[in-house]
Design a protein around this motif. Structure first.
Motif, PDB file in Angstrom:
ATOM      1  N   LEU A  24       0.612  -0.983   0.036  1.00 15.81           N
ATOM      2  CA  LEU A  24      -0.090  -0.198   0.264  1.00 15.81           C
ATOM      3  C   LEU A  24       1.092   1.434  -0.180  1.00 15.81           C
ATOM      4  N   ALA A  25       2.224   1.225   1.239  1.00 17.63           N
ATOM      5  CA  ALA A  25       2.905   2.780   0.916  1.00 17.63           C
ATOM      6  C   ALA A  25       3.482   2.469  -0.028  1.00 17.63           C
ATOM      7  N   ALA A  26       3.827   1.601  -0.783  1.00 20.20           N
ATOM      8  CA  ALA A  26       4.136   1.575  -2.502  1.00 20.20           C
ATOM      9  C   ALA A  26       3.425   2.414  -3.491  1.00 20.20           C
ATOM     10  N   LEU A  27       1.799   1.869  -3.377  1.00 16.75           N
ATOM     11  CA  LEU A  27       1.010   2.152  -4.108  1.00 16.75           C
ATOM     12  C   LEU A  27       0.531   3.453  -4.584  1.00 16.75           C
ATOM     13  N   ARG A  28       1.054   3.869  -2.545  1.00 15.73           N
ATOM     14  CA  ARG A  28       0.389   5.351  -2.618  1.00 15.73           C
ATOM     15  C   ARG A  28       1.742   6.614  -3.425  1.00 15.73           C
ATOM     16  N   GLU A  29       3.187   5.786  -3.396  1.00 16.04           N
ATOM     17  CA  GLU A  29       4.663   6.618  -3.338  1.00 16.04           C
ATOM     18  C   GLU A  29       4.174   7.327  -5.101  1.00 16.04           C
ATOM     19  N   ALA A  30       3.391   5.767  -5.560  1.00 17.52           N
ATOM     20  CA  ALA A  30       3.362   5.793  -7.255  1.00 17.52           C
ATOM     21  C   ALA A  30       2.243   6.646  -7.477  1.00 17.52           C
ATOM     22  N   GLY A  31       1.044   7.243  -7.074  1.00 19.44           N
ATOM     23  CA  GLY A  31      -0.094   7.842  -6.988  1.00 19.44           C
ATOM     24  C   GLY A  31      -1.015   6.920  -7.383  1.00 19.44           C
ATOM     25  N   GLN A  32      -1.586   6.110  -6.114  1.00 17.23           N
ATOM     26  CA  GLN A  32      -2.113   5.517  -6.820  1.00 17.23           C
ATOM     27  C   GLN A  32      -3.302   5.145  -5.632  1.00 17.23           C
ATOM     28  N   GLU A  36      -7.836  -4.648  -5.388  1.00 18.80           N
ATOM     29  CA  GLU A  36      -7.022  -6.047  -4.854  1.00 18.80           C
ATOM     30  C   GLU A  36      -5.805  -6.831  -5.518  1.00 18.80           C
ATOM     31  N   ALA A  37      -6.321  -6.234  -6.662  1.00 16.74           N
ATOM     32  CA  ALA A  37      -5.431  -6.961  -8.078  1.00 16.74           C
ATOM     33  C   ALA A  37      -4.122  -6.153  -8.142  1.00 16.74           C
ATOM     34  N   ALA A  38      -4.126  -4.734  -7.749  1.00 16.15           N
ATOM     35  CA  ALA A  38      -3.582  -4.522  -7.283  1.00 16.15           C
ATOM     36  C   ALA A  38      -2.374  -4.302  -6.131  1.00 16.15           C
ATOM     37  N   VAL A  39      -3.139  -4.532  -4.944  1.00 12.48           N
ATOM     38  CA  VAL A  39      -2.035  -5.146  -4.213  1.00 12.48           C
ATOM     39  C   VAL A  39      -1.387  -5.912  -4.294  1.00 12.48           C
ATOM     40  N   PHE A  40      -1.995  -7.393  -4.543  1.00 15.13           N
ATOM     41  CA  PHE A  40      -0.940  -8.589  -4.567  1.00 15.13           C
ATOM     42  C   PHE A  40      -0.115  -8.497  -5.622  1.00 15.13           C
TER      43      PHE A  40
END
Length: 376
Positions: free
Chosen positions: A299-307, A312-316
Motif C-alpha cells: 500500500l505504501a508503494a502504491l501511494r508513492e506511485a500516485g495510486q 485487490e489485484a493491484a495490492v497483490f
C-alpha cells in the motif's frame, strides 16, 4: 500456587542471526517470555524477527497455556515441560501491545486478569527481568553474540561470527530452559523450578484448562469489525467468502468481530452472532498467502506511485513485485534478507506450504509487473 501470577515481557536477544538460505547476517531477534512467579517455570516463549506486537503476545500465551510435548518432539528435545493451563493474573508493563483490545478481550473470555505495572516501578517485573538477564548472559557464549559496551566487545565482529538461524536459536533456548534452567536450584526458591511445579501437583492442585484448546490462539488474535454481506466481506482490501454468507447477511447482525493472523491473510475468522468462529477464505483461490507487513509495504508503494485507492489485484501485483526485488537483493542487503526470512518464518509457523515462493536465484528474464527497486 502455579499460574496464580505470571509475568510477560520482551527483550532484544544479544545474538546476531543468519538467514536459512545464504547463512548471512540478518540482525538480532526479539524474545517474548512468559514466567510463572510461584515456581519460576518458563511457561512459554517466542523468538521472532518482528518487534513485540499483539501477535507475539498471543503466540506466547497460546504456547504457555497449551501442551508442549509435540513442540519439543519436533525439535528433537527429550526434556520434560509439564506446564499447561490458564493463568489467574498476568503482570505486564505499559507497552502498546499489552494494552491491545484483543489481549483484554481474550483475557476476559478465559478468566485471566491483567495487572499493569505502575509507571516508574520497574521492580514490579523483577522476576522476569532477572531471568531474561540470566538468559542473555548465557547467550554471550554463542557465536555472533553482541556486547553492551565497547570494552567488552573489543575487536569481536558479531556479524562476521554469526552462524545461528532463528529456528536454531529457538531450539537452543528451549534446551537451556527445559534442560538446564528448570532443573537447576533457584536461589530464591531453594529448589529447582521443576521441583516446585511437581510439589504443587502433589498437593492435588489442577490447572484450569480451556474447553477448546485449538481456539485459544484465535481468541487472542487482533480483530476488526465488519458487516457480513451476501457477496462476502472485505478486510485489508481483500475479498473473503463463506458459503453461509447469505444466511448471516439475512439476519442483519450488524458489525461482527473478524479475527486475522498477520502471518497469513489468505483466511480470516468471522465470529457469528452465536459466538462460533467461522473460517473465511479469499474469493480468489489463486492468491498466494501474504503477510500483513507485505500488505502494508504494498500500500505504501502504491501511494508513492500516485495510486491513492488500491484494489485487490493491484495490492497483490505490488506484493509480487516486492517479493521479487527482496529476493534479488537478499544476497547484498541485510534488510532484504531479514524481510525474506520473516516471510519464511511466518509460513513455517503456520505449518503451511510456501505457495508461490520464488526460486532462490531470481529468473534474469523476469520483470516485475510494477515499480522498480528504487521505489521499494
Amino acid at each position: 500456587m502455579p499460574l496464580s501470577v505470571v509475568q510477560i515481557d520482551h527483550t532484544l536477544v544479544d545474538v546476531q542471526l543468519v538467514d536459512d538460505v545464504r547463512r548471512k547476517p540478518i540482525g538480532r531477534p526479539w524474545l517474548t517470555l512468559v514466567l510463572d512467579v510461584a515456581t519460576r517455570m518458563v511457561l512459554g516463549f517466542v523468538v521472532s524477527l518482528d518487534p513485540p506486537s499483539r501477535l507475539s503476545v498471543a503466540l506466547a500465551i497460546a504456547q504457555a497455556v497449551g501442551d508442549k510435548a509435540e513442540w519439543l518432539a519436533v525439535r528433537n528435545l527429550a526434556h520434560i515441560w509439564p506446564c499447561t493451563g490458564l493463568f489467574d493474573t498476568i503482570k505486564l508493563d505499559n507497552a502498546a501491545e499489552f494494552r491491545a483490545v484483543a489481549l483484554k478481550r481474550g483475557c476476559e473470555q478465559y478468566g485471566m486478569a491483567l495487572d499493569f505495572r505502575p509507571p516508574g516501578a520497574p521492580w514490579w517485573g523483577g522476576h522476569i527481568e532477572r531471568l531474561m538477564g540470566t538468559l542473555m548472559a548465557e547467550c554471550h557464549l554463542l557465536p555472533g553474540t553482541t556486547f553492551s559496551n565497547p570494552v567488552e566487545k573489543g575487536g569481536y565482529d558479531s556479524e562476521a561470527r554469526a552462524v545461528m538461524t532463528r529456528a536454531e536459536l529457538e531450539t537452543w533456548l528451549a534446551g537451556r530452559i527445559t534442560g538446564i534452567y528448570h532443573n537447576r536450584v533457584h536461589t530464591a526458591l531453594g529448589r529447582a523450578p521443576l521441583s516446585a511445579w511437581r510439589a504443587a501437583e502433589a498437593t492435588g492442585w489442577v490447572p484450569r484448562t480451556p474447553k477448546d484448546p485449538d481456539r485459544l490462539l484465535l481468541d487472542f488474535l487482533p480483530f476488526a469489525y465488519r458487516t457480513p454481506r451476501r457477496d462476502g466481506l472485505q478486510l485489508f482490501n481483500i475479498a473473503y467468502w463463506h458459503p453461509e454468507m447469505a444466511v448471516w447477511a439475512a439476519s442483519k447482525p450488524g458489525k461482527l468481530p473478524v479475527r486475522y493472523d498477520p502471518r497469513d491473510l489468505s483466511c480470516i475468522w468471522l465470529q457469528t452472532p452465536e459466538g462460533r468462529l467461522e473460517r473465511l477464505t479469499t474469493k480468489h483461490a489463486d492468491r498466494p498467502p501474504i503477510t500483513l507487513w507485505e500488505h502494508r509495504a504494498a500500500l505504501a508503494a502504491l501511494r508513492e506511485a500516485g495510486q491513492g485507492t488500491a484494489n485487490e489485484a493491484a495490492v497483490f501485483d505490488a506484493i509480487e513485485a516486492g517479493r521479487y526485488l527482496v529476493s534479488a537483493a537478499a544476497g547484498k542487503s541485510r534488510a532484504a534478507r531479514r524481510a525474506e526470512q520473516r516471510r519464511t518464518d511466518a509460513h513455517e509457523g503456520l505449518n503451511a506450504p510456501e505457495t508461490g515462493a520464488e526460486a532462490e536465484v531470481p529468473d534474469p528474464d523476469y520483470v516485475p509487473k510494477i515499480y522498480d527497486s528504487e521505489l521499494w
